[in-house]
Design an enzyme around this catalytic site. Sequence first.
Site, PDB file in Angstrom:
ATOM      1  N   HIS A  72       0.679  -1.052   0.124  1.00  0.00           N
ATOM      2  CA  HIS A  72      -0.021  -0.195  -0.090  1.00  0.00           C
ATOM      3  C   HIS A  72       0.715   1.271  -0.058  1.00  0.00           C
ATOM      4  O   HIS A  72       1.534   1.516  -0.868  1.00  0.00           O
ATOM      5  CB  HIS A  72      -1.083  -0.151   1.364  1.00  0.00           C
ATOM      6  CG  HIS A  72      -1.916   0.927   1.324  1.00  0.00           C
ATOM      7  ND1 HIS A  72      -2.518   1.563   0.312  1.00  0.00           N
ATOM      8  CD2 HIS A  72      -2.894   1.210   2.543  1.00  0.00           C
ATOM      9  CE1 HIS A  72      -3.269   2.590   0.992  1.00  0.00           C
ATOM     10  NE2 HIS A  72      -3.830   2.422   1.861  1.00  0.00           N
ATOM     11  N   HIS A 111      -2.401  -2.428  -9.548  1.00  0.00           N
ATOM     12  CA  HIS A 111      -3.387  -1.743  -8.572  1.00  0.00           C
ATOM     13  C   HIS A 111      -4.955  -2.417  -8.660  1.00  0.00           C
ATOM     14  O   HIS A 111      -5.116  -3.155  -9.637  1.00  0.00           O
ATOM     15  CB  HIS A 111      -3.698  -0.234  -9.316  1.00  0.00           C
ATOM     16  CG  HIS A 111      -4.267   0.504  -8.220  1.00  0.00           C
ATOM     17  ND1 HIS A 111      -5.758   0.458  -7.962  1.00  0.00           N
ATOM     18  CD2 HIS A 111      -3.983   1.410  -7.357  1.00  0.00           C
ATOM     19  CE1 HIS A 111      -5.969   1.400  -7.036  1.00  0.00           C
ATOM     20  NE2 HIS A 111      -4.908   2.013  -6.569  1.00  0.00           N
ATOM     21  N   ASP A 122       2.548   5.335  -6.790  1.00  0.00           N
ATOM     22  CA  ASP A 122       3.892   5.431  -5.852  1.00  0.00           C
ATOM     23  C   ASP A 122       5.059   5.308  -6.951  1.00  0.00           C
ATOM     24  O   ASP A 122       6.009   5.501  -6.485  1.00  0.00           O
ATOM     25  CB  ASP A 122       3.827   4.221  -5.100  1.00  0.00           C
ATOM     26  CG  ASP A 122       2.975   4.244  -4.090  1.00  0.00           C
ATOM     27  OD1 ASP A 122       2.038   3.592  -3.946  1.00  0.00           O
ATOM     28  OD2 ASP A 122       2.920   5.369  -3.289  1.00  0.00           O
TER      29      ASP A 122
END
Length: 382
Positions: A223, A263, A319
Site C-alpha cells: 500500500h 493496482h 507510487d
Amino acid sequence: MSDELNLGLDGVLVTESSLSHVDGETGRLIYRGYAIEDLAREASFEEVLYLLWHGELPDADALSSFEDALADERPIDDDVVETLRALAAADETPMAALRTATSMLSAYEPEHPDPEDLDASLRQGRRITAKMPTILAAYDRLRDGDEPIEPRDDLGHAANFLYMRDGEEPDEVAVETLDQALTLHADHGLNASTFTTVVVSSTLADVYNAITAGIGALAGPLHGGANQDVMDILLEIDDSDLDPREWVEEAIDEGRRIPGFGHRVYQVKDPRALILEERSAELADSTGDDRWYDYAKTIEDYLTDEVGLVEKGIAPNVDFYSGSVYYQLGMPADMYTPIFVMSRVGGWLAHALEYRENNRIIRPRARYVGETDAEFVPIDQR
Ligand code: SDX
C-alpha cells in the site's frame, strides 16, 4: 447472506460515498465530482481538504478562515517533542514515529467530545492534520541531531512543512510540487488504509484511534510503503553498475513484483502517476539531475513495451513517480510514506465521518473450515 468468498474484499460494495470515485477502466479519479487534474493544477491542498470535509470548494473568506484554523493548531506539546527525541535516539523509522506521536496527541486533546459528535470529531481530525507536518519535520531534524523548528502561521500547509524541515523560506517550486502531491494523495475511495479507518470509526472509537489505525495500514509495502520501495530501487540502480533496463530484466526474471506497478482498481496508468511523472520530468530539467526520472521512465517503458504488463492491466500507480519527485525535493526515502499520511489523513477523516452519518459497525464473516466437536483431553493426558 452471500456465501461467496471475496478474497481481499475485491469488488465488494460496503457503503455509498460522495467523496471520491476511482474509475479503473478509464483511469479517472474525481474528488466530489472534480477531476483530479483540475484540483492538482488549480487548487491548494487546503482547498481540497475543505472540499473533502465540507462538501464544496471554499470561497476566499472561508478558505482564509480554514487556513487560519489549521495554522493555529500546528504547535505540538513539548512532551510529544521529547517522545520524538527518544524515538530518534532509538533509531525508529519516521513512519513509526509519526504513528506513535499521532496516537500520543490524544493525551493533549482539548475537547474529548462524545465520538458521536461529528462536528467535534471533525475539529479533532483537523487538529491531527495540522500537527502531523510539525511532528514529521521535528522528527526528521531530531534524528539528524538538530532541534525542531517552531511552525509559522503565515505559511501554507506545504510551505510550513518545508520551512520546519529546513529552517529557511522554501522555494516556490518545492512548495508548489509538495502542495500538488498532497492533493494527489488526499483521497482514493475505500483503499486499505481508508477502509481500516472506517472500520475503527464504525465501532464509535474516536478519531485518534481511527487515524492511528489508518497509519498502520498505510505502512505496508503493498500500500503506502511502495513509494519508498520504488526510490530504494532507483538508488540501488544508481549505486550499482547495472543500468535500469538490466535491473528490471533481472527483477522480472526473478519473478519480483515491481513496486509502483499494479493496482486493485486501475487497469490502466494511474492518473496521479501521469501528473507526478510530469513533475518528475520538470524537476529533472530544473535541477539538471535527470537520473531519477530517467531510471523510472526506462523501467516503465521496459515493463510496458517488452514485458507487456500494462496490457495485462498492471500499470504504474501513484507510487511509481512520487519517490523521484520527493527525492528531487531533498527528501530521504523513508519520509515518503509519512508524507503520504500527511495527505491521506484528509481522506481518512472524511470517510470516517461520512460513514458515521449512517453508521453500522463493520463486521464481515469468515467461512469456518476448522475442526468441529473436538473432544477435550485434560493436559495430564495429552
Ligand atoms: C497504493 O487501493 C488503493 O487505492 C491504493 C492507493 C491509494 O491511493 O490508496 O492507490 C495507493 O497502495 C498503490 C499500490 C502500491 N503498491 C504497490 O505498488 C506494490 C506492487 N503492487 C502490487 O503488489 C499489487 O499490484 C497491489 C497490491 C497493488 C494490488 O494487488 P491485487 O489487486 O491483489 O493484485 P494481485 O496481487 O492479485 O495481482 C494480480 C496479478 C498477479 O498476476 P498472476 O499471479 O494473476 O499471474 O498481477 C500481478 C500479480 O502477480 N502483479 C504484478 C504486480 N502487481 C500485480 N506483477 C508484477 N509487478 C507488480 N507490481
